[in-house]
Design a protein around this motif. Structure first.
Motif, mmCIF file in Angstrom:
data_model
loop_
_atom_site.group_PDB
_atom_site.id
_atom_site.type_symbol
_atom_site.label_atom_id
_atom_site.label_comp_id
_atom_site.label_asym_id
_atom_site.label_seq_id
_atom_site.Cartn_x
_atom_site.Cartn_y
_atom_site.Cartn_z
ATOM 1 N N ALA A 300 0.891 -1.358 0.032
ATOM 2 C CA ALA A 300 -0.013 0.081 -0.006
ATOM 3 C C ALA A 300 0.927 1.235 0.176
ATOM 4 C CB ALA A 300 -0.974 -0.020 1.174
ATOM 5 N N SER A 301 1.959 1.261 0.677
ATOM 6 C CA SER A 301 2.869 2.252 0.945
ATOM 7 C C SER A 301 3.557 2.848 -0.423
ATOM 8 C CB SER A 301 3.967 2.260 1.927
ATOM 9 O OG SER A 301 4.941 3.246 1.994
ATOM 10 N N ALA A 302 3.895 1.630 -1.183
ATOM 11 C CA ALA A 302 4.674 1.547 -2.454
ATOM 12 C C ALA A 302 3.696 2.269 -3.440
ATOM 13 C CB ALA A 302 5.093 0.286 -3.038
ATOM 14 N N VAL A 303 2.333 1.715 -3.514
ATOM 15 C CA VAL A 303 1.404 1.995 -4.596
ATOM 16 C C VAL A 303 0.990 3.537 -4.378
ATOM 17 C CG1 VAL A 303 -0.936 1.850 -5.323
ATOM 18 C CG2 VAL A 303 0.594 -0.174 -4.840
ATOM 19 N N THR A 304 1.010 4.003 -3.229
ATOM 20 C CA THR A 304 0.412 5.369 -3.058
ATOM 21 C C THR A 304 1.696 6.325 -2.943
ATOM 22 O OG1 THR A 304 0.613 5.105 -0.582
ATOM 23 C CG2 THR A 304 -1.450 4.709 -1.702
ATOM 24 N N ALA A 305 3.192 5.787 -3.012
ATOM 25 C CA ALA A 305 4.179 6.812 -2.980
ATOM 26 C C ALA A 305 4.194 7.469 -4.363
ATOM 27 C CB ALA A 305 5.014 6.046 -2.436
ATOM 28 N N THR A 306 4.716 8.436 -4.420
ATOM 29 C CA THR A 306 5.057 9.198 -5.521
ATOM 30 C C THR A 306 6.617 8.765 -6.209
ATOM 31 O OG1 THR A 306 6.075 11.334 -4.599
ATOM 32 C CG2 THR A 306 3.734 11.228 -5.142
ATOM 33 N N ALA A 307 6.587 8.803 -7.316
ATOM 34 C CA ALA A 307 7.936 8.335 -7.951
ATOM 35 C C ALA A 307 9.236 9.265 -7.402
ATOM 36 C CB ALA A 307 8.150 8.173 -9.405
ATOM 37 N N GLU A 308 10.380 8.551 -7.073
ATOM 38 C CA GLU A 308 11.157 9.262 -6.664
ATOM 39 C C GLU A 308 11.995 10.064 -7.918
ATOM 40 O OE1 GLU A 308 15.893 8.222 -5.066
ATOM 41 O OE2 GLU A 308 14.076 7.295 -3.739
ATOM 42 N N GLU A 327 0.661 -3.581 -9.639
ATOM 43 C CA GLU A 327 0.663 -2.136 -9.312
ATOM 44 C C GLU A 327 -1.071 -1.793 -9.109
ATOM 45 O OE1 GLU A 327 3.285 0.583 -12.015
ATOM 46 O OE2 GLU A 327 2.654 -1.051 -13.391
ATOM 47 N N ASP A 328 -1.623 -2.844 -9.232
ATOM 48 C CA ASP A 328 -3.096 -2.640 -8.917
ATOM 49 C C ASP A 328 -3.553 -2.715 -7.356
ATOM 50 O OD1 ASP A 328 -2.838 -5.129 -8.515
ATOM 51 O OD2 ASP A 328 -4.755 -5.825 -9.581
ATOM 52 N N GLY A 329 -2.260 -3.075 -6.765
ATOM 53 C CA GLY A 329 -2.622 -3.258 -4.990
ATOM 54 C C GLY A 329 -2.794 -4.446 -4.672
ATOM 55 N N SER A 330 -3.030 -5.699 -5.497
ATOM 56 C CA SER A 330 -3.415 -6.958 -5.232
ATOM 57 C C SER A 330 -2.370 -7.654 -4.529
ATOM 58 C CB SER A 330 -3.991 -7.703 -6.310
ATOM 59 O OG SER A 330 -4.372 -9.072 -6.032
ATOM 60 N N LEU A 331 -2.605 -8.420 -3.572
ATOM 61 C CA LEU A 331 -1.468 -9.335 -2.852
ATOM 62 C C LEU A 331 -1.232 -10.625 -3.615
ATOM 63 C CD1 LEU A 331 -1.708 -9.298 0.840
ATOM 64 C CD2 LEU A 331 0.005 -8.479 -0.464
ATOM 65 N N GLN A 332 -1.760 -10.787 -4.910
ATOM 66 C CA GLN A 332 -1.596 -11.943 -5.587
ATOM 67 C C GLN A 332 -0.452 -11.464 -6.600
ATOM 68 O OE1 GLN A 332 -3.345 -14.853 -5.467
ATOM 69 N NE2 GLN A 332 -1.588 -15.625 -7.236
ATOM 70 N N PRO A 333 0.807 -12.187 -6.602
ATOM 71 C CA PRO A 333 1.843 -11.848 -7.318
ATOM 72 C C PRO A 333 1.474 -12.001 -8.737
ATOM 73 C CG PRO A 333 2.427 -13.194 -5.458
ATOM 74 C CD PRO A 333 0.998 -13.360 -5.468
ATOM 75 N N VAL A 334 2.102 -11.134 -9.555
ATOM 76 C CA VAL A 334 1.728 -11.483 -10.906
ATOM 77 C C VAL A 334 2.660 -11.871 -11.815
ATOM 78 C CG1 VAL A 334 0.612 -9.228 -11.223
ATOM 79 C CG2 VAL A 334 2.931 -9.073 -11.616
ATOM 80 N N GLN A 390 -1.154 4.852 -14.372
ATOM 81 C CA GLN A 390 -1.955 4.917 -15.762
ATOM 82 C C GLN A 390 -3.355 5.712 -15.592
ATOM 83 O OE1 GLN A 390 -0.493 3.628 -18.370
ATOM 84 N NE2 GLN A 390 1.180 3.336 -16.917
ATOM 85 N N GLY A 391 -3.056 6.921 -15.561
ATOM 86 C CA GLY A 391 -4.286 7.711 -15.372
ATOM 87 C C GLY A 391 -4.722 7.818 -13.744
ATOM 88 N N THR A 392 -5.347 9.384 -13.664
ATOM 89 C CA THR A 392 -6.009 9.365 -12.043
ATOM 90 C C THR A 392 -6.925 8.061 -11.430
ATOM 91 O OG1 THR A 392 -5.786 11.828 -12.786
ATOM 92 C CG2 THR A 392 -7.112 10.996 -10.833
ATOM 93 N N LYS A 393 -7.783 7.758 -12.420
ATOM 94 C CA LYS A 393 -8.671 6.765 -11.974
ATOM 95 C C LYS A 393 -7.983 5.653 -11.751
ATOM 96 C CE LYS A 393 -12.912 4.575 -13.292
ATOM 97 N NZ LYS A 393 -12.658 3.019 -12.973
ATOM 98 N N ALA A 394 -6.938 4.945 -12.350
ATOM 99 C CA ALA A 394 -6.501 3.994 -12.162
ATOM 100 C C ALA A 394 -5.677 4.171 -10.893
ATOM 101 C CB ALA A 394 -5.411 3.465 -13.314
ATOM 102 N N ALA A 395 -4.999 5.190 -10.716
ATOM 103 C CA ALA A 395 -4.263 5.355 -9.520
ATOM 104 C C ALA A 395 -5.130 5.210 -8.058
ATOM 105 C CB ALA A 395 -3.416 6.726 -9.256
ATOM 106 N N ALA A 396 -6.327 5.963 -8.415
ATOM 107 C CA ALA A 396 -7.358 6.018 -7.190
ATOM 108 C C ALA A 396 -7.871 4.502 -7.035
ATOM 109 C CB ALA A 396 -8.493 6.879 -7.653
ATOM 110 N N ASP A 397 -8.184 3.722 -8.108
ATOM 111 C CA ASP A 397 -8.536 2.357 -7.715
ATOM 112 C C ASP A 397 -7.628 1.484 -7.357
ATOM 113 O OD1 ASP A 397 -10.924 3.087 -9.128
ATOM 114 O OD2 ASP A 397 -10.385 2.284 -11.020
#
Length: 487
Positions: A300-308, A327-334, A390-397
Motif C-alpha cells: 500500500a505504501s509503495a502504490v500510494t507513494a510518488t516516484a522518486e 501495480e493494482d495493489g493486489s497481494l496476488q503476485p503477477v 495509468q491515469g488518475t482513475k487507475a491510481a485511485a482504484d
C-alpha cells in the motif's frame, strides 16, 4: 514444552540512552537497564552470569554498540539477547527505523544507529548463537518488523540460528510510552514484572510467545501501546526465564506403575505432544497472518507513494526467488523474479521498486530489496520507461484496493491471533450476499465462497470473525458477519 536457554552459554547486551543533547530525556531508561539486568541475572529467573550481561548506557558512538553486539554474537553458543531502550526515529525517505544516540537529532538520521546495522551485527556470519532474541523499547519500534530479520523468510532461513524472536514495544506507526512518575517505561516495566513474577497457569519455563502474550494482555488492559512480535524458526519457543508462578509438578510415585497407569501415562504424554503440535500450528498461522499484514502495508505504501525524482533505471538480479506484486495493489503476485536473471528497475516508490519482468511485458513491485545485485550500467542499455500511474482513475482504484487489502489482512490477523470465545455456542447461519471464506492458516487466501440460500456452521468466534465450516467440511474465517441470518 520449551527448554530454558543455558545461561552459562548465553550472552545479553542491554543498551539504553536516557540523556540526549537534542531530544527529550528519558530518565526511566536508566532504571530499565538496571531492572532488566537484575531480572536476567537472578538465579530464580534465568541466572545469567554477571559477566555475560553487558550493559551499555549512554554509548559513545555507533561503533561501541555494533562491535560489542558482534563480539557477543560470536561468543554465545546458546542464546544471544539484545535489548535497546531510548528514542526511536524514522528516516523520512525510507521509513526505516533508527535508534537514537545521545547526540542524535531528528533532522540528521546519520547521527543515530540504523536498525539494519544492528540486525547485521546480531546475525554476524561468524556468530555461534543458536537462538537470538532482540527486544526494542522505543517509539516506532514495530518498523523493525518490516526489516530483513522479521519480514523476509529467506533471511531467517539463511541466518545460522535455530530460532529468532523480535519483540517490540509498539507498532510501526505508534510511539512507545514512558509514564510520568513510574520507575520503568510502560513496556519494559511489564516485561520485568512478567520475568520476575511469572505467568499463572502456564508451563515452566516461560517461552517468548507466552511472555509476549501476557505482556500484550496486561498493556491492553491499561490502554497502553501494544507490543508486537515476530518469530522465525520456532523463535517463539525460546525460553529465557523460569516461570515462578507455575504450579509445581508433583514428584512421580516411587512404587512401580501398573499396566493401566502406564497406559494412562502414555495417553497423557501423547495428549501433551498433540497440544504442542497444535500450538506450533497456531503460532505458524499467526506468523503468516502478521507477515501478510506487513506485506499488504508495504505494498500500500509503495502504490500510494510518488516516484522518486531523479531515479535512473538499472538492471538487477535477486539472490533468491521473490514475488513481483501488481501495480493494482493486489497481494496476488503477477510474476516471480528468479536468481540468475536480470530485471529492469524502472522507478523507486517508497521502499519498493517498480520492476519489469524478463518477458518485458509484466510490471510490478518488488518489496524486498535485501541483497539484490545491481548490474553494470556499461553492459546494459536500460531504455527509460514511464512508470507513472495509468491515469488518475487507475491510481485511485489501486489506492482503494491496497487499503481494502490492508484492512482485510489486519482483520484476518486479529482473528487468527484471538483466543476462542469461551461462551460461544455453535449455530447455523446464512449470508445475505456472497462472501469469501478466508484461510485459517493466516495467509490472505480465499478457500471458499459462502453463498446466499445455503446454511453454514459457525464453529468458533475469534475476535470480530467467525470460524465457519461449509457443508463439505471446508473451514475458514468469515470476516464480515454483518447481516447474517442465524438458523
Amino acid at each position: 514444552m520449551a527448554l530454558l536457554s543455558d545461561p552459562a552459554r548465553s550472552e545479553a547486551v542491554l543498551i539504553g540512552v536516557h540523556t540526549y543533547a537534542n531530544l527529550e530525556n528519558l530518565p526511566a531508561v536508566a532504571q530499565n537497564l538496571e531492572g532488566l539486568r537484575e531480572a536476567l541475572t537472578d538465579p530464580g529467573v534465568w541466572g545469567l552470569p554477571d559477566e555475560a550481561c553487558t550493559v551499555i548506557a549512554q554509548p559513545d558512538g555507533v561503533g561501541d554498540i555494533l562491535d560489542t553486539v558482534r563480539e557477543k554474537a560470536r561468543r554465545a553458543e546458546d542464546t544471544l539477547l539484545v535489548y535497546y531502550a531510548g528514542h526511536g526515529l524514522t528516516d523520512p525517505h525510507t521509513d526505516e527505523l533508527y535508534l537514537a544516540m545521545p547526540g542524535s537529532d531528528r533532522e540528521r538520521e546519520y547521527t543515530s544507529l540504523r536498525y539494519e546495522y544492528l540486525r547485521r551485527a546480531v546475525l554476524d556470519q561468524q556468530a555461534h548463537a543458536r537462538r537470538t532474541v532482540v527486544i526494542l523499547d522505543c517509539c516506532y519500534s514495530g518498523r523493525a518488523l518490516l526489516g530483513k530479520m522479521s519480514a523476509s523468510t529467506h533471511i531467517a532461513d539463511q541466518a545460522v540460528v535455530e530460532g529468532t524472536c523480535l519483540l517490540t514495544a509498539s507498532a510501526e506507526t505508534r510511539p512507545a510510552l514512558s509514564p510520568p512518575g513510574e520507575r520503568y517505561t510502560a513496556f519494559t516495566g511489564e516485561l520485568i514484572a512478567t520475568l520476575t513474577g511469572g505467568v499463572p497457569d502456564r508451563p515452566d519455563p516461560l517461552d517468548m510467545d507466552t511472555l509476549y502474550r501476557h505482556v500484550h494482555r496486561t498493556l491492553a488492559g491499561k490502554s497502553r501501546p501494544l507490543p508486537q512480535q515476530r518469530n522465525r524458526n520456532l523463535g517463539g519457543f525460546i525460553a529465557i526465564a523460569r516461570n515462578r508462578a507455575a504450579t509445581p509438578t508433583p514428584p512421580p510415585p516411587v512404587v512401580g506403575l501398573s499396566e493401566a497407569e502406564k497406559r494412562l501415562a502414555q495417553m497423557e504424554q501423547r495428549s501433551e505432544q498433540l497440544r504442542l503440535e497444535n500450538e506450533q500450528l497456531r503460532l505458524e498461522a499467526e506468523r503468516r497472518a502478521r507477515e501478510t499484514v506487513e506485506t499488504a502495508q508495504r505494498l500500500a505504501s509503495a502504490v500510494t507513494a510518488t516516484a522518486e525524482p531523479g531515479f535512473e533505471p538499472f538492471w538487477f538480479a535477486v539472490p533468491v526467488p521473490r514475488p513481483l506484486f501488481g501495480e493494482d495493489g493486489s497481494l496476488q503476485p503477477v510474476a516471480e523474479l528468479l536468481p540468475g536473471t536480470w530485471y529492469l528497475a524502472l522507478e523507486q516508490r517508497g521502499m519498493g521498486l517498480v520492476a519489469r519482468s524478463d518477458d518485458g511485458k509484466t510490471r510490478g513491485f518488488i518489496l524486498d530489496l535485501a541483497g539484490i545485485q545491481r548490474g553494470d550500467a556499461d553492459s546494459y542499455t536500460a531504455a527509460a520507461e514511464s512508470g507513472s500511474p495509468q491515469g488518475t482513475k487507475a491510481a485511485a482504484d489501486a489506492k482503494r484496493r491496497t487499503e481494502e487489502t490492508v484492512r482485510a489482512a489486519e482483520r484476518l490477523a486479529d482473528a487468527v491471533a484471538a483466543d476462542p470465545d469461551p461462551d460461544f455456542e455453535m449455530f447455523w447461519f446464512a449470508v445475505p450476499v456472497a462472501r469469501p471464506l478466508m484461510s485459517d492458516s493466516g495467509a490472505l487466501e480465499v478457500v471458499g465462497e459462502l453463498l446466499p440460500g445455503t446454511w453454514y456452521l459457525a464453529v468458533e468466534r475469534r475476535g470480530q470473525g467467525l470460524l465457519a465450516m461449509t457443508q463439505e467440511g471446508r473451514r475458514g474465517f468469515l470476516l464480515d458477519t454483518s447481516g447474517i441470518q442465524r438458523g
